[in-house]
Motif scaffolding. Structure first.
Motif, PDB file in Angstrom:
ATOM      1  N   UNK A  22       0.711  -1.307  -0.160  1.00  0.00           N
ATOM      2  CA  UNK A  22      -0.223   0.174  -0.130  1.00  0.00           C
ATOM      3  C   UNK A  22       1.025   1.236  -0.116  1.00  0.00           C
ATOM      4  N   UNK A  23       0.504   2.081  -1.110  1.00  0.00           N
ATOM      5  CA  UNK A  23       1.387   3.399  -1.123  1.00  0.00           C
ATOM      6  C   UNK A  23       0.278   4.551  -0.593  1.00  0.00           C
ATOM      7  N   UNK A  24       0.729   5.614   0.162  1.00  0.00           N
ATOM      8  CA  UNK A  24       0.074   6.681   0.440  1.00  0.00           C
ATOM      9  C   UNK A  24       0.777   7.821  -0.456  1.00  0.00           C
ATOM     10  N   UNK A  25      -0.036   8.513  -1.275  1.00  0.00           N
ATOM     11  CA  UNK A  25       0.468   9.448  -2.098  1.00  0.00           C
ATOM     12  C   UNK A  25      -0.120  10.663  -1.604  1.00  0.00           C
ATOM     13  N   UNK A  26       0.778  11.530  -1.277  1.00  0.00           N
ATOM     14  CA  UNK A  26       0.162  12.781  -0.662  1.00  0.00           C
ATOM     15  C   UNK A  26       0.904  14.148  -1.431  1.00  0.00           C
ATOM     16  N   UNK A  27      -0.019  15.061  -1.673  1.00  0.00           N
ATOM     17  CA  UNK A  27       0.672  16.265  -2.234  1.00  0.00           C
ATOM     18  C   UNK A  27       1.686  17.144  -1.037  1.00  0.00           C
TER      19      UNK A  27
END
Length: 500
Positions: free
Chosen positions: A215-220
């Motif tokens: 699981x990858x959490x992509x955040x700006x």
């Protein structure tokens, strides 16, 4: 009217009438029903809920791991002790609410599958007319009420907010929003990409990690998080001593609220020190080599946006184990196999979860009218975030950002019951708030100061919200520690209250 009156159907062709109509059977609406039952016995009331059962957020949200991000000693009602872990699952919260309904005989007052479309006030009749539709049968429903209590929450339950990114239609996998989680979604062994950095992302990522391939959490941009045991030491100690749960609940609530007040004050008074402490806590979990600066160091001071609590640091433990990872970047485009980032990096995914927030919904998507004229809610001025200039016989529950929502729901419950009893004592059929002569030159400002609090959903919907003044009584201060004294001390015969 007696309680039995609430169960009596009107003759065919006539609208049913109640003293009070509560909109919504979530945490606020169930609490409101309790307060009416206990503080205003004999008041006839009905609760209309669009969903098929009670719970609000805790029923409509079905994503993995859904849990509170406030402790249940303060998110729970003040009148019913919470005996479980402080950070609770949706199922545990609904079970607790179900006990409130059963123990207080509230079920006969609640009508499910009733979606309200319009609410019209008549000054000639001094009452609201509410039009709804039975979502299970399609039948129209008309109910009149003397007083309207808006407990519908503040976002649209039917759909979440997902930005429009280029290439989304090209992606061959599934794109899901946590608010409308599909029952058939199997993520076992799949590559999952979660877009977002708030409380929802922080819940979904550890819940899916381990079962998913990764699981990858992509955040700006990063968010502040607090971690700790999913337990309150003083509550455990008091229970060991055999203290009655009512006392455990009250003492624990007071301790938590005292500590929250100190922490909030420190966030404004010494933000850099608080920031350093929170980041050091994450270094202790993730290790000295992890890039805390990029992935977990926000560009704003603490508490300018909501700080999510991560129980037992499960999000960071998942990252430390390698089951999850965090990427801080911006989206260039979706493609067939994942997302191309502006940095040039590509993230492969089988499932993309858009934990990107929700649509602000200030009055339940209900069309309001006052004497035949559509209500321009954004042109009104709020009285303590509960009543609005030019809107008779209505109160609204909007909770706190820096403290538990239910703390304010209980305060508003006391206020509404006191107001209803005051109107009865005065023989008044109508009340509304109005600016006083001394407010003539008061600046009229947006609902909340973005320098104080500025989450995306609030900024996107600010134009829909009422205005505020620069005086505490003409704004939603977000300050529970002030309001817990100020709201009960409200002079209901003050010049801002106009009775007829």
């Amino acid at each position: 009217m007696s309680e039995a009156a609430t169960l009596t159907r009107s003759a065919p062709g006539q609208a049913e009438h109640f003293d009070v109509l509560i909109v919504g059977a979530g945490i606020s609406g169930v609490g409101g029903a309790y307060h009416l039952t206990t503080q205003c016995p004999g008041t006839s009331f009905v609760v209309l809920e669009a969903a098929e059962t009670f719970g609000g957020t805790w029923w409509t949200h079905k994503y993995p791991g859904i849990r509170s991000d406030s402790d249940l000693h303060t998110f729970g009602y003040r009148f019913k002790p919470w005996v479980g872990p402080p950070i609770a699952t949706a199922e545990e919260i609904r079970s607790y609410m179900g006990e409130v309904i059963e123990e207080n005989g509230l079920a006969p007052h609640i009508r499910y599958n009733h979606k309200i479309s319009s609410a019209s006030w008549s000054s000639q009749d001094n009452r609201w007319t509410i039009e709804a539709t039975r979502t299970d049968t399609g039948a129209p429903v008309v109910i009149t009420a003397n007083f309207l209590w808006m407990c519908q929450g503040y976002y649209r339950h039917a759909e979440g907010f997902t930005p429009e990114w280029p290439g989304m239609d090209r992606f061959k996998g599934r794109i899901v929003h946590p608010q409308t989680w599909p029952e058939d979604l199997d993520y076992t062994g799949k590559r999952v990409l979660v877009i977002g950095s708030g409380a929802t992302a922080a819940t979904v990522v550890p819940a899916m990690a381990g079962k998913a391939a990764h699981v990858t959490m992509l955040q700006r941009s990063p968010t502040y998080f607090r971690t700790g045991r999913n337990a309150i030491e003083i509550a455990e100690e008091l229970r060991t001593l055999g203290i009655e749960e009512t006392w455990v609940h009250e003492i624990t609530r007071r301790k938590i609220l005292h500590e929250q007040a100190l922490f909030t004050d420190r966030c404004f008074r010494e933000p850099e020190k608080v920031k350093a402490e929170m980041l050091q806590n994450l270094r202790n979990i993730l290790g000295p080599d992890y890039d805390i600066g990029t992935h977990f160091t926000p560009g704003y001071r603490p508490w300018r946006q909501r700080i999510a609590f991560v129980p037992d640091a499960d999000l960071f433990q998942a990252v430390a184990r390698g089951d999850a990872s965090v990427v801080t970047d911006e989206i260039e485009t979706f493609d067939e196999t994942g997302i191309q980032l502006k940095s040039g990096k590509h993230l492969e995914a089988d499932i993309i979860v858009t934990a990107t927030g929700f649509h602000l919904n200030v009055l339940g998507d209900i069309e309001f009218a006052i004497d035949g004229k559509p209500l321009a809610f954004h042109e009104t001025v709020t009285y303590r975030g509960m009543m609005f200039t030019g809107v008779p016989n209505m109160c609204w529950v909007f909770g706190y950002f820096r403290a538990s929502w239910t703390l304010r729901a209980d305060l508003v419950g006391d206020f509404v019951c006191r107001l209803l009893k005051h109107m009865k004592a005065k023989g008044a059929q109508r009340v509304e708030v109005a600016l006083r002569p001394e407010d003539k030159d008061m600046p009229i400002l947006p609902w909340i100061d973005p320098e104080n609090f500025n989450p995306g959903y609030l900024m996107r919907g600010m134009h829909l919200l009422p205005k505020r003044g620069d005086k505490p009584e003409w704004q939603h201060t977000q300050d529970y520690w002030m309001e817990k004294d100020a709201i009960p001390a409200t002079d209901l015969d003050g010049p801002e209250f106009v009775y007829k």
